[in-house]
Every structure is written in structure tokens, then in C-alpha cells.
Design a protein around this motif. Structure first.
Motif, short mmCIF file in Angstrom:
data_model
loop_
_atom_site.label_atom_id
_atom_site.label_comp_id
_atom_site.label_asym_id
_atom_site.label_seq_id
_atom_site.Cartn_x
_atom_site.Cartn_y
_atom_site.Cartn_z
N SER A 11 0.83 -1.21 0.00
CA SER A 11 0.00 0.00 0.00
C SER A 11 0.86 1.25 0.00
O SER A 11 0.64 2.18 -0.79
N PHE A 14 3.03 1.62 -3.42
CA PHE A 14 2.27 2.09 -4.59
C PHE A 14 1.72 3.49 -4.37
O PHE A 14 1.61 4.28 -5.31
N ALA A 15 1.35 3.82 -3.14
CA ALA A 15 0.89 5.18 -2.84
C ALA A 15 2.00 6.19 -3.12
O ALA A 15 1.76 7.27 -3.66
N LEU A 18 2.62 6.40 -7.13
CA LEU A 18 1.58 7.17 -7.83
C LEU A 18 1.47 8.58 -7.27
O LEU A 18 1.07 9.51 -7.98
N ALA A 32 -4.30 9.96 -6.25
CA ALA A 32 -3.23 8.97 -6.45
C ALA A 32 -3.39 7.80 -5.49
O ALA A 32 -3.19 6.63 -5.87
N TYR A 33 -3.75 8.09 -4.24
CA TYR A 33 -3.89 7.02 -3.26
C TYR A 33 -5.06 6.09 -3.61
O TYR A 33 -4.97 4.86 -3.46
N ALA A 36 -3.93 3.94 -6.45
CA ALA A 36 -2.97 2.95 -5.96
C ALA A 36 -3.71 1.78 -5.31
O ALA A 36 -3.38 0.61 -5.55
N CYS A 39 -5.31 -0.38 -7.95
CA CYS A 39 -4.32 -1.16 -8.73
C CYS A 39 -3.91 -2.45 -8.01
O CYS A 39 -3.76 -3.51 -8.63
N VAL A 275 -5.90 4.42 0.37
CA VAL A 275 -5.48 3.25 -0.41
C VAL A 275 -6.46 2.11 -0.17
O VAL A 275 -6.90 1.42 -1.11
#
Length: 576
Positions: A11, A14-15, A18, A32-33, A36, A39, A275
């Protein structure tokens, strides 16, 4: 346990990745979160699929998020909120909820029988994003402008409204007067206990550990989770308890210190919350996309109606009424919290919650774009609004009837273009030393408070946008002898001092023009544009600071302060 640690690792990783993309593309980090989470979640790559992990991550993030929201609610500011802010916020919240119920029930969403989709959506759409608004207004240096203060005041009262909703939310399925009163009573008991402890017990404890930062941080977290657990025991939610814990500490002598120390943890857990929320969002179908677009369209339309209208009726002018409406035209991150509580209590369908999340994403992107260009949009909209019959503060004065910004009568011998703190201080100084000169001065500005205050003091003031050449033309500055530009470029909207000097010089080749430079490098350009004299405020500030140092070295700082206090007591400034 090992799976939870792996899921948190993914988490955060990727946070961050992005988040970097969002930063460079100037998009909201929350967006973005969410992406992420999508995804790596069950509906994306499926790397995080444990519902237990998602639930734990989300609840921890939610508790910290509400604790920090509570910490940032300033009860004193709410008490001091002016009539304009209170009326605007009340109209926006009540009007938004009423329109929301009518709209969402009208499109077929449920409002009872154990399903409250329309209720949750109307509350969610009534709240605006503190994170997005504060970030953009800070970057534009508009937090301390009139529209900025109105916007922030409405945001604070929206938070209070959300707290009240969360208090009755668990009882929505059994909405009886006794049940509501019991819920409010439980909240009142918890709030009273938290405020009493934070007023009389915690200050003594924190005073003893003031020099141990790790204990202050630990104490704040302990208080957050203690009140959250107390809320759970009172049949309220832990999230509600965390919010009350934060509000109780907001009045605390060490509130700023606590906030500073908890901020890092807050950012960590808020990231996890969004996220985790992204993990619950499936690939949208056409029905979800359609509902999301309707939610987004309703939010923008209702905000314009419920925010612009009361401000306009309170004679704030078209500009100061439009800007807060544009600033507030998005869905709050707090709205996602409200939606999540509805999901947890099975009050709202998953499809409705997903549509609300997509509407949040759409408006987060669009509102950031609109707020960045709100001055241009407002300038463009004022003309059509006047043509359909809406009167601005300049109506009936000068050339108002032809649609131009105008004022009552032409400008006098000395004109002050734009009115902010330097101009306020200048008028106070003239009033103290040469009051006769006030009769020869005209002020041109579009702040409705400045306009009304100066009129009430008997000064000649023209309501208008100084970045508009028509305003300068119709104000008649071509016949003035001295024109003063005291607002720095960093605060001007739609213009710069250099641009204004060129416009003024073209209209009046012989006037003395005094301009203001932010940077030393700007001075030469202003003289080339036609300025007669350029002030550089940093030089006068430096001189004042040097006299303070000299007074301190001579042991006369107390005398200098007494002299300053006396001067301040004699002043009657428009902008305090």
C-alpha cells in the motif's frame, strides 16, 4: 499477521509511486492514493485480497483521519464566525441537504426501509474537501482574502454538521425522537467528559512531559484511542470517539505541539485509509459511471445555488459571492468517511458508495483546475450575470448601467488602486496626520467589506476590478494627479504592478504613479513601464527591524514597544 505487514508495504509503496506522478502532474494526492489502492486491490492486480487486512488498514486510517480533523477544528473561530459566514454556511448545508433529498429521491434512490442511499448522498454532497481547498488557496495566497475567509468558515461549520450527522447515523434505521435524543445524549456525555479531562487533567500531565517529545506523541495517541474505545462502549463508533478526542485537544494549550508531532503519523494512516478505500472500488459499470456523473453535476449545481445566493443576498457582490461557491464545489474526503460508515452499517448499497467515490475523484480533478483559474472564470461570468439582471455593488453608480465596473463619480486627485493592508495603514496614517487630504482621495477595489466600510466613513470609493482597463477608464483616473499601487504582485488578481503601470500611464501621461515591487529586480521594469516612484516594502521592514535591534541593545525595547502600542491604539484601520 505477516500478510498484513506485506499488504501495508504494498500500500505504501504504490501510494508513494503514484503520489510522485500526481505531484508532477499537479493532481490531488488523494486521487493517487485511491488509484494505488485500486491497482493492488482485489479488483485490480489482486496483490492485496485479504478483506481483514483491508478492513484493519481502513479503520486505522479512518480513526487517525478523524482525530486530526478534530484537532484542526478551532472552536474559538466558530464562536467568532461572522454573520455572513454563519448565514452562508447554514444556507449551504440546509439548502444542499434539502435539494439533495429531492434530487436523489427523484432519480429513484431509497430514503427508508433500512436503505438510506439518498440520505447519505445528500450529506456527502453537502460537504467540501478541506484538503483540496486549503492546498489550492494556500498556493494562490488567498487564505486571508474575503472569499478565502468565507470559504474556510463554511468548511469549519461543515465539519460540525458532519459530527452531528455521525452522532445520529447509527440510529437511522430506528429514527425515533427518543432514540435520537439518546444518541445525542451519549455524544454529549462523551464530549463533556473529554472536554473536562482535556481542560483540567491533561494540561498538568503534558506540562510535566513537555520536554519529552516522544511522550507527548504517545500521550496524544493514547488519548485518541481511549476516547475512541469509550465511544465504542457507549454504542457510538470509534471514529466518532477519535473525532471528539481531536476536538477536545483543539482547545488544549499544547494543541499546536501535539498537531505537529502527530502530523507524520496522520499522513501515514490517512494514506492507508484512501489506499484501502481504493481497494474496495470495482471496475465501474455504466450505471455506476452514470450515477457518479449525476452526483458530480448535482454537487456543482447545488453549491452554486446554495452558496452564491445567500452571499449575494447579503450584498457581498458578484465576485465575493461566486468565488466561495467555486471553491466549495467538490465532495469532501469526510464525505467518503460518511459513506464508509453507511457501508459498515448496511445503510447504503455498494453501487451507490462506488458512484460517490468516482464522483469524488472527478470533482477532485475538476475543482483543482477550476480553483486555480477561479479569478478568470469569475471575471468572465460577471458580465453575463449582470446582463440577466443581477446587480453588483456598483449598480447605479457611474457607468454601471452599461455593464462596466464603475463607481459613483469620477476619481479625485489621489487614487489608490487596490486596497489591502498597506493601503489600510496609509489611510490610517493620513487620518492621523492630515485628515483634510482624505477628501481628495479615491479608492478603487472590489472587496465588498472595504467598499461598505469606506463608504460608511465618508470616503470616496469606487467598486471595481482594477485589472480591468474599463474600470480604470470609467473611474476617470485620466484626470487624477497621483495614482498609488500598494498591492504587491503576489496578491494581485489578473494583473501585475508593471501591467497596471502601463495601463495607467496610457490613460494618464502626466500623473505621478507610485508602484510596489516584490523583488529588487522588478524596480527597473516598473520605471521603464512609466512609474514615477517604486516602493520596496522589504527596505522599510528592514529599517524598522534595525531600529528594534538598536533599541534592544540600548535597553530601550520596552520604551519602543510602549510607543508602538500607543500608535496602534490611535489607529482606526479598515483592515485590522
Amino acid at each position: 499477521m505477516h500478510e498484513l505487514i506485506r499488504d501495508i508495504t504494498l500500500s505504501i509503496l504504490f501510494a508513494w509511486m503514484l503520489g510522485l506522478l500526481a505531484h508532477f502532474s499537479r493532481q490531488p494526492l488523494i486521487l493517487a492514493y485511491l488509484i494505488a489502492g485500486f491497482c493492488i486491490g482485489p479488483f485490480g492486480a489482486g496483490w492485496v485480497h485479504s478483506q481483514e487486512s483491508i478492513s484493519v488498514i481502513s479503520e486505522l486510517g479512518l480513526i487517525f483521519m478523524l482525530f486530526m480533523i478534530g484537532l484542526e477544528i478551532d472552536l474559538k473561530k466558530i464562536v467568532r464566525a461572522g454573520r455572513v459566514i454563519l448565514f452562508a454556511a447554514g444556507s449551504q448545508l440546509l439548502g444542499g441537504c434539502l435539494l439533495g433529498v429531492l434530487f436523489f429521491v427523484g432519480i429513484g434512490l431509497s430514503i427508508g426501509g433500512g436503505h438510506f442511499d439518498a440520505v447519505y448522498l445528500c450529506v456527502a454532497c453537502a460537504l467540501s474537501s478541506t484538503v483540496i481547498i486549503v492546498k489550492v488557496l494556500y498556493e494562490k495566497r488567498e487564505l486571508d482574502t474575503l472569499p478565502g475567509r468565507i470559504t474556510l468558515g463554511v468548511l469549519v461549520l461543515q465539519d460540525i454538521f458532519a459530527i452531528l450527522f455521525l452522532a445520529v447515523q447509527p440510529s437511522l434505521a430506528n429514527l425515533q425522537v427518543t432514540v435520537i435524543l439518546l444518541s445525542i445524549g451519549r455524544v454529549a456525555v462523551l464530549v463533556a467528559a473529554a472536554l473536562l479531562v482535556s481542560r483540567y487533567v491533561l494540561p498538568r500531565l503534558f506540562h510535566q512531559i513537555a520536554r519529552r517529545p516522544e511522550l507527548i506523541l504517545l500521550g496524544a495517541l493514547a488519548w485518541c484511542f481511549l476516547v475512541a474505545e469509550m465511544a465504542e462502549r457507549l454504542s457510538l463508533s470509534r471514529e466518532m470517539g477519535a473525532l471528539i478526542a481531536g476536538v477536545s485537544l483543539s482547545t488544549f494549550p499544547y494543541a499546536l505541539d501535539v498537531t505537529a508531532k502527530v502530523t507524520t503519523l496522520r499522513d501515514f494512516f490517512i494514506t492507508l485509509f484512501f489506499v484501502a478505500l481504493g481497494m474496495t472500488i470495482p471496475v465501474p459499470g455504466l450505471s455506476v459511471i452514470g450515477l457518479a456523473l449525476m452526483i458530480a453535476a448535482f454537487t456543482v449545481a447545488s453549491r452554486l445555488v446554495t452558496t452564491f445566493t445567500p452571499l449575494y443576498l447579503m450584498k457581498q457582490g458578484l465576485r465575493a459571492s461566486l468565488l466561495p461557491a467555486l471553491n466549495l464545489a467538490q465532495i469532501s474526503e469526510f464525505s467518503l468517511v460518511v459513506i464508509q460508515t453507511g457501508i459498515a452499517d448496511h445503510h447504503i448499497a455498494a453501487e451507490t458508495a462506488n458512484a460517490a467515490s468516482f464522483a469524488f475523484v472527478v470533482l477532485a480533478v475538476l475543482s483543482t483546475f477550476v480553483m486555480t483559474r477561479s479569478d478568470e472564470i469569475t471575471r468572465w461570468a460577471i458580465g453575463p450575470l449582470k446582463r440577466i439582471g443581477l446587480r453588483d455593488l456598483d449598480h447605479g453608480n457611474g457607468h454601471a448601467e452599461d455593464g462596466h465596473e464603475g463607481g459613483h463619480g469620477e476619481a479625485r486627485r489621489v487614487v489608490i488602486l487596490g486596497f489591502f493592508r498597506a493601503a489600510s495603514a496609509l489611510l490610517a496614517e493620513i487620518e492621523r496626520q492630515a485628515p483634510v487630504l482624505l477628501e481628495q482621495i479615491t479608492v478603487v477595489d472590489f472587496n465588498p467589506n472595504v467598499y461598505q466600510t469606506l463608504l460608511s466613513r465618508g470616503l470616496h470609493v469606487i467598486y471595481g476590478d482594477i485589472s480591468n482597463v474599463d474600470t480604470l477608464l470609467h473611474a476617470g483616473i485620466g484626470k487624477s494627479e497621483m495614482i498609488i499601487l500598494s498591492v504587491p504582485d503576489s496578491l494581485l488578481k489578473g494583473a501585475t504592478n508593471e501591467k497596471l503601470v502601463r495601463h495607467v500611464r496610457a490613460l494618464n501621461p502626466t500623473a505621478l504613479i507610485v508602484a510596489t515591487a516584490d523583488l529588487l529586480a522588478d524596480v527597473g521594469a516598473l520605471y521603464e513601464a512609466g512609474a514615477s516612484y517604486v516602493t520596496v516594502t522589504r527596505l522599510s521592514d528592514a529599517h524598522e527591524l534595525f531600529t528594534v535591534i538598536e533599541a534592544a541593545q540600548a535597553g530601550l525595547l520596552a520604551d519602543k514597544r510602549a510607543e508602538l502600542d500607543q500608535r496602534l491604539g490611535e489607529r482606526r484601520e479598515v483592515l485590522p
